[in-house]
Every structure is written in structure tokens, then in C-alpha cells.
Design a protein around this motif. Sequence first.
Motif, PDB file in Angstrom:
ATOM      1  N   TRP A 240       5.502   3.966  -0.361  1.00  0.00           N
ATOM      2  CA  TRP A 240       5.823   3.345  -1.551  1.00  0.00           C
ATOM      3  C   TRP A 240       6.327   1.759  -0.991  1.00  0.00           C
ATOM      4  O   TRP A 240       6.241   0.881  -1.683  1.00  0.00           O
ATOM      5  CB  TRP A 240       7.049   3.490  -2.239  1.00  0.00           C
TER       6      TRP A 240
ATOM      7  N   ARG B 243       2.857   0.072  -1.222  1.00  0.00           N
ATOM      8  CA  ARG B 243       2.497   0.173  -2.740  1.00  0.00           C
ATOM      9  C   ARG B 243       3.017  -1.223  -3.401  1.00  0.00           C
ATOM     10  O   ARG B 243       2.560  -1.759  -4.126  1.00  0.00           O
ATOM     11  CB  ARG B 243       2.488   1.561  -3.341  1.00  0.00           C
ATOM     12  N   TRP B 244       4.421  -1.181  -3.382  1.00  0.00           N
ATOM     13  CA  TRP B 244       4.942  -2.296  -3.994  1.00  0.00           C
ATOM     14  C   TRP B 244       5.423  -3.629  -3.511  1.00  0.00           C
ATOM     15  O   TRP B 244       6.072  -4.512  -3.653  1.00  0.00           O
ATOM     16  CB  TRP B 244       6.580  -1.641  -4.587  1.00  0.00           C
ATOM     17  N   HIS B 245       4.487  -3.550  -2.072  1.00  0.00           N
ATOM     18  CA  HIS B 245       4.669  -4.636  -1.196  1.00  0.00           C
ATOM     19  C   HIS B 245       5.913  -5.285  -0.915  1.00  0.00           C
ATOM     20  O   HIS B 245       6.378  -6.366  -1.108  1.00  0.00           O
ATOM     21  CB  HIS B 245       4.011  -6.131  -1.895  1.00  0.00           C
ATOM     22  N   VAL B 246       6.944  -4.327  -0.602  1.00  0.00           N
ATOM     23  CA  VAL B 246       8.400  -4.811  -0.476  1.00  0.00           C
ATOM     24  C   VAL B 246       8.605  -5.455   0.442  1.00  0.00           C
ATOM     25  O   VAL B 246       9.406  -6.799   0.260  1.00  0.00           O
ATOM     26  CB  VAL B 246       9.227  -3.346  -0.317  1.00  0.00           C
TER      27      VAL B 246
END
Lengths: 264, 270, 250
Positions: A11, A14-17
Motif C-alpha cells: 500500500w 500503491r498510494w505513493h505515500v
Amino acid sequence: MMTTQVPRRPWLQRWHVKPIGWTLVILILLVASSRMTGVDVGMFFNNLGQFTDLLVRMSQPAWDYLPVILHPLYETIQMAILGTTIGATFAVPFAVLAASNLVHNRWLRGIIRLMLDLVRTLPDLLLAAIFVAIFGIGSTAGVVTLAIFSFGMVSKLFYEVIETIDMGPLEALESVGANKLTIIWYAVLPQIMNQFVSYFLYTLEFNVRASTVLGYLGAGGIGVFLQRSLNEFNYSQTAVIILATLVVVMAIDGISNHLRRVLL
Amino acid sequence: MQTTISKKPATLTLWRRWNWLLWIAIVAVIYTWAITGLHFTGLQESAASVSRSIVHGLVQPDWPYVYNGSGEDLVSLILQTLAIAFLGTIISSLISVPFAFWAARGGKEWLHVRSGSGKVVLTLIRTFPEIVLAIMFIKAVGPGSYAGVLAVSIHSIGMLGKLFSEAIENMDRGADEAITSAGGNSAQIFMLATLPTIMPEFISYTLYRFEIAVRSASILGMVGAGGIGTPMIFAIQTRNWPRVGIILLGIVLMVLLIDTLSEQLRKRLI
Amino acid sequence: MDKTPIISFKNVNKVYDNGTVGLKNINFEIPQGEFLVVVGLSGAGKSTLLRTINRMHEITSGEIRVEGESIKAYKGRSLRLLRRKIGMIFQNFNLVKRSSVAKNVLSGRVSYYATWQSILGLFSATDKQKAVQALQRVSLAEKLYARADELSGGQQQRVAIARTLMQDPKIILADEPIASLDPLTTKTVMDILKRLNQEDGITVIVNLHSVALAREYADRIVGLRAGEVVYDEPIADVTEADLNRVYQTV
Ligand SMILES: Nc1ncnc2c1ncn2[C@@H]1O[C@H](COP(=O)(O)OP(=O)(O)OP(=O)(O)O)[C@@H](O)[C@H]1O
Ligand SMILES: [Mg+2]
């Protein structure tokens, strides 16, 4: 043909944290910084007239001022040479004590390194201001400032060099029961001498640059004249000083670079 | 030990054997010149007593100055100093990228005219004293931290541009080649191969330059360009040693903290 | 069946700017679907030969044809379209080491996108799926989100092959693809190339140092010495003695 399992995208990715997080942090810091410093693009262009006026006057160097500043220019180089030499001399024993392959006592090494780190935090001009207060206006303050500054810089460069030496000759001497000083003299110094000289020259280059402005706070050399010309709004003199400084700095850089290439 | 078989003329070996004497002579002349040229006249009798008061001030710093809510206290001005360094470094890192590509030596350049001129410009910028820049910008935008930001932004280009261009010269061109052979155009090569390959190094150098900018920002105030330097020079001139002590403490802690943080970040990058 | 060769060299010469002769009077043809291995001493001109096919190097005189068309006049878009149908694999893998495997593989598809789309990383869902399939073909799908520099050398070379597959190449040029790999990974990589050749009909041209490997995988072996073709035989006719001749010093 065998097909392998496709992993699930973590994740974080996925969310380019990470990229988004860093961008946000930098944006926030940028906004906060520009507020704190009152950066205002418009203001710069409003006063552009004054700025260009200054540039125009600086672009007309008063060459007849050159003879006046020759002596302070020499003084600047002399300060740099003495300051660097004193600093580097004091740096040698401290570098030896801070090198992890020579000194096995962690505490001693830690304390020495902390001390060196502390010395390195102090900006050169700040040191100059304090030493001018102590020694009065003149080149003494400059030499002391440069000595302390070089001490901080050289000691770190030196101990990093010492840590890369080949331990073979050293162990050979140790095994025949030579004492520490003999070991350093015969097994350590020959290996690092060239690098030491190279770093010494590098620091000297750095100090020639630094010493040109120390005088701004009264610590001798060309900086004194720099400050005078700026205070008197005599920018055509400022220009001569800066150009002359440039020539000196580049000449010293050139010589030192050449010597360092020969050495290494 | 007479085993050396030399085919060189005797004069050359003689020169080889004795040229260290020449070096010693040169060094001796330089040092004589340096020592005799300086007049250590500045020494004043009060040196000892001033040093004593400084030490006294350092051990009994002016604690109330740390924070008093006026916006002119240590914490506020340290933050302002960091803001100057941060803003200046970010601006400078952006301007440095085109300078770096200008100064980086390419493969088939004729006599390195382009990169050579770029290198000269960067050296000029690097050698131009930062405080003079600050004073010039004070003329343009008035005294205060804005002038400091401008000075740091411009001065840092000299060093960052040089470091960046060296990174470009030494970078691994493999990924560029791969995208070229896949049929990418030059914009795609730059954005998909060159930039991602070189970026970590650029960031690492920018962080390193930030450490230096923090030090400069803390002294630029001495000429009126904002930050902690202004109260520092004022305190020195008025001999307010407890104040000098607390400011020194503040600067040392700030620099140590920033150096450590930046070093950690740089380690994780590479 | 179309009998025109996919690549043909006609009187090709290459002299480097400094006067070194890279290639000398090269004449030969490569039929569609062949697995060709080029052997020769270091400095014989193997890399030079390979790189002239996708115009990474320019030739001095002569003519190279790809799919019957001379490649000499290509420039800009037409040159990029030529390169798109010729995949290239390198000794040093040439990945962006600090980017993810997914990004590296997708970057093989740049030439199918407008500049702005590719630089923003706006690859279509279909192509992302295609990237996964490409990785599955080199048995590395489980590394999709790993960073390229976390992989072993052999794995990195497989990622590079997957990247090349994204181009939908008709030809694959491999310049010493196994030079920095150990014997076991060497076999994996060579097997993959052979499979692409047999299953997809991709024409494969590989530079190799190892004669043993050449004999194991090649349909045909071409030997170079000092920029000249000194040997050119189908694998059935290759003998040990012949190959030793290629490796003779001049
Ligand atoms: N850019 C260049 N400029 C000048 N000469 C070059 C250049 N590239 C290669 N050469 C020369 O051309 C000749 C052929 O080189 P090439 O790289 O094609 O050999 P190779 O067979 O691939 O060797 P290796 O097995 O070492 O990779 C060599 O003599 C080499 O020195
Ligand atoms: Mg090669």
C-alpha cells in the motif's frame, strides 16, 4: 512455461505515500520559510533600480586603487598560510587519537570526536568576531580564527585518511614490541604523508577564500578594505578588491591543484 | 647498496636525489615571508580579561533570552536562520541544474568550449564573497532575511553547480543507452533514464550544501541579512557576554542537529 | 514464405573518429528467425557490428538493410521506429538501479507513447498488464515491485529482457549478455533468449566470448577478427578447429 505469482502492490507504493509525503513536507517547509523570511518577489523588482545602479558602478573598477590593496592582499595570504599551518599541526595528534584503528579506547575516541565535531560547528566569521573582541583589530585575530577553523576541518580529513591505512606494517612493528610513537613514525606516517599534504593544500585553498572576508569584521587582510569601500559606497573600489581577490584565489587554487595532482 | 642500474644521465639522477633540498628551500622562503610579513600589533592588554569575561558569559548564559515571545528571541531567530538556509538551498538547487548541464563535459565537444565556459562561470560565482552578495542584495530588498535568502541562493550555485556537473560527468550512462535503443526521444531519455539515475546524488549534494548554508545563514546577519547573526554581532559589540554565550550555544546545537539529520538522510539515499 | 533476409550487410565499413577500424567490408545476411552468435577476440568489433544495426553507431560506408529497407536515411521518428522493433540487451543490464522493476520494464514501451504521457509515467492498464506478462516470461513476476538494485545480476538481466519484450521487438541484439554472470544464471538467460527465438520467432543476435556456449545455442556462428568476417557457418558445419582459427591472434 511456468508462470510465477504476481505480488500485491504494497500500500505504501500503491498510494505513493513516500513521494507525496516528501513533497508535502517540502512544500510546507517552503511556505513556512518564505513567510518567516518575508520573501517577496515583487519587492526585488521594485528596487531593481538601486540594484542595477550598484552593478553598474561595480562594473567600472577603479584600477588606480590596485596598488593600495596589494599589501593587504599579501597579508591575507600570509594569514591563511600561518593559520592553516598552526591548525594542521595541532590537528595531527587529535586525528591520531580519533582514528579507530589506532586508538581502541572507545571513550577517549568518542570524546575527542565530539570535541572536533563541536569545533566544526562554528562558522569562520563568528569566530573572527569573537577573536577580534579578544585580540583587538588586526591580523592576530585572523590567524587564530583560521587556525581554529583549519584545525576542525583538517583533523576530520586526517583521521579519515588514517582509518584507511594498511595495517600490515603496523602489526609487524607491534609484534616486535615497538612503542606507539615508533609505530606511528615508521608505519603510519609514510603511508599517509602524501594525503596529508594534499589535504593541507586543500584547506589552504579554502582558507585563502575565507581569509578575504575575515577582515570585514576587523580580523586583518583585504577584508578590512572591502568593508571600508562598501561603507563608503565606493563600489568601483569594491570591484577592484573583488577582482584582485578572484585572481589571487584562482592562482592559489591552480598551484595547489597542480601540487595535489603531482602528489597523488 | 649499489645495485641500481641507471641508464639515465648522471645529472638527472643527481637532480632526482637532491630536488627535495629545493623544495625545502621554497617552503622555508614561503614561511619566512608569511611570518615576517604579518604584524601582530593587534594584541591588546585586555585580551586576558576579555577572554575571562567570555568564558564567564559562556558558563552563565543569558537563559531568559532563549524564548520571550517577542519574535526577537533565540528560538525565533534560529528558526529564521534555518528558513533562510532552507529557502536559499532549494532555490539554488533548482537554478544549479541547468548550470550543471552547461558545465558538464560531454563526449564529442570541440575543445570543451561549452563546459569550460560553464566551469569558469561557476568558479566566479563560488569565489564571489557571500557577504558582499548579501550587502548587494540589501541594497535591492532592504536589510533582513530576504537579502540573506537571495545571497545564499546565488552563492550556493557555485558549489552545487560544480558538484552536480561532476555527478553528471561520472554518471552511468547505461540507462540512457537502454531508452535510446528502445526508441525513446531525447525528452524521454532525460526524464526516464538520466534524471532518475542522477536524482539521488543531486539530493544528497543538496543536503550537504544545506548543512553549509545553515552555517552561512547564521553569520549573514552580521552584515544585516537576517537570522541569528544580527543579535550575535550586536551582543559582541556591546560586550554582552552572557548573551553571546547563549547564542553560541544555540548555533552549536542547531548545526549539530542539522548535520546529524542531514547525514542520516544522505545515508539512506545511497 | 518471404525469403528476404531480415538484416543484410553490404560492403559495410566503419572507421572510428580516431582512425581505428571498427568494421571492414562486412557482407552477410541474417534470415528471419535465426539465432546468430557472433564470436571473436576482445576488440574484434563485435559490439560495433551489433550497434550499427540499430544505428547506435553510424557506419562509414556500405549499406545495412532491415526488413528490406536501407536504414541509412532514417532520422527522428523513423529512426526511433526502427529502434523500437530492435530490442537491445547489454552486458551491464543498463537498468535505472534505484527505480522499481515495474518502472524499468514499462520504460521499454516509451516509443508507443507521446512524450508527455511517458514522462508523467501515465502508462495504460493494458501495458501494465503486459509488463506483468513480460516478467512472467522471464519468471520474475514476484519481483514486480522490488527495486532493481535489490536483485542479483542474473535477475537484473532478466528484467532487462522483459523491458525489451515491451517493445514487441522483431529482432533482439544482445551484447555479451552473460559476461558478468555465473555459469548457472548464464544458462537461465541463454535459455530465455533461445525460447524467445523459438516461440516468438524473434531473430536473435548474440555476441559471446564462449565458444562452448555459441555451439550450444547458435543456429549459425559468425567469427570476427580485426573488424572482418573470417568465419561464417551454420552450426552443423562448425568444427572445433575452425573456431580456434577465429581466436588466432593476427
Ligand atoms: N568509441 C570508440 N572510439 C574509437 N574506437 C573505438 C570506439 N569503440 C570501439 N573502438 C575500437 O573499435 C574496435 C572494436 O571494438 P568493439 O567494442 O566493437 O570490440 P568487441 O569485439 O566488442 O570487444 P569486446 O569483446 O572487448 O567487447 C576496438 O579496437 C576498439 O578499441
Ligand atoms: Mg564489446
